[in-house]
Motif scaffolding. Structure first.
Motif, short mmCIF file in Angstrom:
data_model
loop_
_atom_site.label_atom_id
_atom_site.label_comp_id
_atom_site.label_asym_id
_atom_site.label_seq_id
_atom_site.Cartn_x
_atom_site.Cartn_y
_atom_site.Cartn_z
N VAL B 227 0.85 -1.19 0.00
CA VAL B 227 0.00 0.00 0.00
C VAL B 227 0.88 1.24 0.00
O VAL B 227 1.73 1.41 0.87
N THR B 228 0.67 2.10 -1.01
CA THR B 228 1.47 3.33 -1.12
C THR B 228 0.64 4.57 -0.82
O THR B 228 1.19 5.67 -0.75
N GLY B 229 -0.67 4.42 -0.67
CA GLY B 229 -1.51 5.58 -0.37
C GLY B 229 -2.85 5.10 0.16
O GLY B 229 -3.33 4.03 -0.23
N ARG B 230 -3.45 5.88 1.07
CA ARG B 230 -4.73 5.49 1.66
C ARG B 230 -5.76 6.56 1.36
O ARG B 230 -5.53 7.74 1.66
N LYS B 231 -6.86 6.17 0.78
CA LYS B 231 -7.89 7.12 0.35
C LYS B 231 -9.25 6.69 0.90
O LYS B 231 -10.15 6.27 0.16
N ARG B 234 -12.75 7.62 -0.54
CA ARG B 234 -13.32 6.90 -1.69
C ARG B 234 -13.16 5.40 -1.53
O ARG B 234 -13.21 4.67 -2.53
N LEU B 238 -4.05 2.96 -2.76
CA LEU B 238 -3.15 2.86 -3.90
C LEU B 238 -2.10 1.80 -3.55
O LEU B 238 -1.67 1.71 -2.41
N GLU B 287 -5.12 1.16 -8.23
CA GLU B 287 -6.07 1.64 -7.23
C GLU B 287 -7.02 0.51 -6.87
O GLU B 287 -7.76 0.01 -7.72
N ALA B 298 -2.19 -0.28 6.81
CA ALA B 298 -1.11 0.67 7.05
C ALA B 298 -0.39 0.98 5.74
O ALA B 298 -0.44 0.19 4.80
N ILE B 299 0.29 2.12 5.68
CA ILE B 299 1.20 2.39 4.57
C ILE B 299 2.27 1.30 4.57
O ILE B 299 2.86 1.01 5.62
N GLY B 300 2.47 0.66 3.43
CA GLY B 300 3.45 -0.42 3.34
C GLY B 300 2.84 -1.81 3.56
O GLY B 300 3.52 -2.81 3.33
N ALA B 301 1.56 -1.89 3.97
CA ALA B 301 0.92 -3.20 4.17
C ALA B 301 0.96 -4.00 2.88
O ALA B 301 0.75 -3.45 1.79
#
Lengths: 339, 339
Positions: B227-231, B234, B238, B287, B298-301
């Motif tokens: 995971v490189t981004g959490r949105k 929506r 990412l 996405e 988490a970021i990096g999961a």
């Protein structure tokens, strides 16, 4: 693109090497080891070892990648839109710096210019804050010059607004980075921006030709293929460039002219086949057909396919064969694939 | 697939290595250096050097490739549906043999079983004729078992009919080859066929799972991503598996269930994310979103993506990491990419 940048005093070109992934192309696009943009850690390492030390790795970074990136050395700047990643960067002993990614309307990565997260992330980065960065990927949805110009202005205004808000709050924001090939070329002005990232302009493709980035004749990358089957009853030939050699990208499906999986040119790269396209692909087969009767083609006859999306087609190949104005090979250029 | 073949006395499995392109997989699929099928000259050379000498290079050959193929050595059989190519094969000093490609309804390569060209090509090959070969690629259009069984029977009957006609005219036709993973598994009987080619069954994918080749749980290849981004606004994250890591193949677009660019699984490869898919891809961004709220990530999961079309996704990677039932790496397997 160098001419566009030269028209704006103080603006720097930081070409995105994700399309070409080649030191030979970088020597033309970023001469003198100028600043570049990369999309993978493999690119970062490859270009740093070749001498391009000033890089932005422009994909949201994750904590587990920091050791690898710091070990490369040089001046590799990261991007993030996440406070957890920002804290990991600030806490990392490697001294890595990062830009905050700004969403200027695409709705992919980034925080919006007016958001509170902008401050949270910048504060978490502290002295490691290197600037702000935006990518108007939604420019690819534009189909006419006024729309493209409006998208370019939204990108410029958004990233500059984010920089201004951070500066008002006391942060130093040395880099204000925007860029995509279409917005770079369609922007009315670039006030407040310090650097432009763009990449696909180096080779061009059928999609970019349709949104005004360049002309069809400017497409510099084609796939050389040969005829493996003749099917005159259906006005078709089979060629040995299929889904692997061309990619399955169908960008032009939503463009004014749908080129299937690519436009078929003659061996010299000329559009002499009456608009024939690769209408179908299988793993190693392409089927070429067109609105006009195809010329008589022998088994083994060579053709060239211009790609829908040059970034993806280039990535299918281990290197480039460089040809002169006709099709004589004058060199081989390297590529760094994978991650 | 080995069990299917074992039910038919005299039938040989000649697995297609175009999906796996790996000597480590070939050791399982064609043990003891058994017969194999390949799709590129690079594969032919790679497998011949490793000991697999009995090969069919199953893409219509062109005259300019004969020197390269003959130089590999071993027993590499070619295919053609063109009299010019057949003459070039017969005239080539390398002693290469070829099968005549038969069109059993797909409408890609091949001559039809009832055609006159069948004799013209066989006669041009003369003593170099090794047999006949069909590929019912249109099986991929089938969506239910009766349709698949009918396509399998059309493939079998067509290629056997071509062999019978050639034998009646005095030609020796030792090899009668058919195969695709779906038709091999759905055929009611295989009378008259001497060998089966199939390849995608080794790994499987989301498309094959929907046409009954295997179950979803049988998919053996996934792309590990993080995971490189959490949105959350929506219901998206990412990930760093984008168009290059997954391919742009959209096979499941026309299947009962459209998985976008892939089904998102947890790090252990379990379907615990409520059917989340990769809905959009950019070069290095995917996405992920889904019908149910995504879990907190988490970021990096780390997540895994099951591919639409395993042949194209595998081709994006330089090798395989082999994992056990969970996600511990127990080996690295080789691949031969490019041409």
């Amino acid at each position: 693109m160098q001419a566009v940048v030269a028209r704006h005093p103080g603006l720097v070109l930081r070409p995105h090497m994700k399309t070409a992934k080649s030191v030979d192309v970088a020597a033309l696009a970023a001469p003198g080891f100028g600043p570049i943009t990369v999309s993978t850690i493999a690119e970062a390492r490859y270009f740093a070892e070749a001498g391009w030390r000033d890089q932005i790795y422009a994909v949201g970074v994750t904590p587990q990648k920091l050791d690898q990136l710091a070990a490369i050395g040089g001046d590799i700047k990261l991007i993030t839109d996440d406070v957890e990643a920002a804290r990991a960067i600030a806490d990392h002993p490697g001294g890595l710096r990062a830009l905050v990614e700004i969403d200027v309307g695409e709705g992919r990565g980034g925080v919006t210019p007016e958001s509170d997260e902008l401050f949270t992330i910048a504060t978490a980065l502290g002295q490691r804050l290197a600037g702000v960065l935006a990518h108007a990927g939604h420019s690819y949805r534009g189909r006419d010059n006024p729309t493209m110009a409006a998208t370019a202005e939204a990108e410029r205004a958004g990233v500059v607004r984010a920089a201004d808000r951070l500066r008002e709050a006391g942060h130093a924001v040395p880099i204000v980075s925007m860029g995509s090939s279409p917005t770079a070329l369609h922007a009315a002005h670039l006030d407040g921006v310090t650097e432009l990232r763009a990449g696909v302009y180096m080779f061009g493709d059928l999609f970019q030709a349709q949104i005004g980035t360049h002309t069809l004749e400017d497409i510099a990358l084609t796939v050389l293929t040969c005829v493996t089957g003749r099917k005159p009853a259906r006005n078709a030939v089979l060629v040995d460039a299929g889904a692997l050699a061309l990619s399955k990208d169908r960008s032009t499906e939503a463009a004014p002219h749908d080129y299937g999986f690519g436009l078929t040119l003659d061996r010299q790269g000329r559009d002499t086949l009456g608009g024939a396209i690769v209408a179908r692909t299988h793993q190693e087969h392409g089927e070429v057909t067109g609105p006009s009767p195809l010329p008589d083609l022998a088994i083994g006859a060579r053709l060239r396919i211009a790609p829908n999306h040059t970034c993806l087609t280039a990535a299918a190949h281990p290197h480039y064969w460089v040809v002169d104005g006709s099709d004589a090979i004058i060199g081989q250029w390297a590529r760094v694939n994978f991650w």
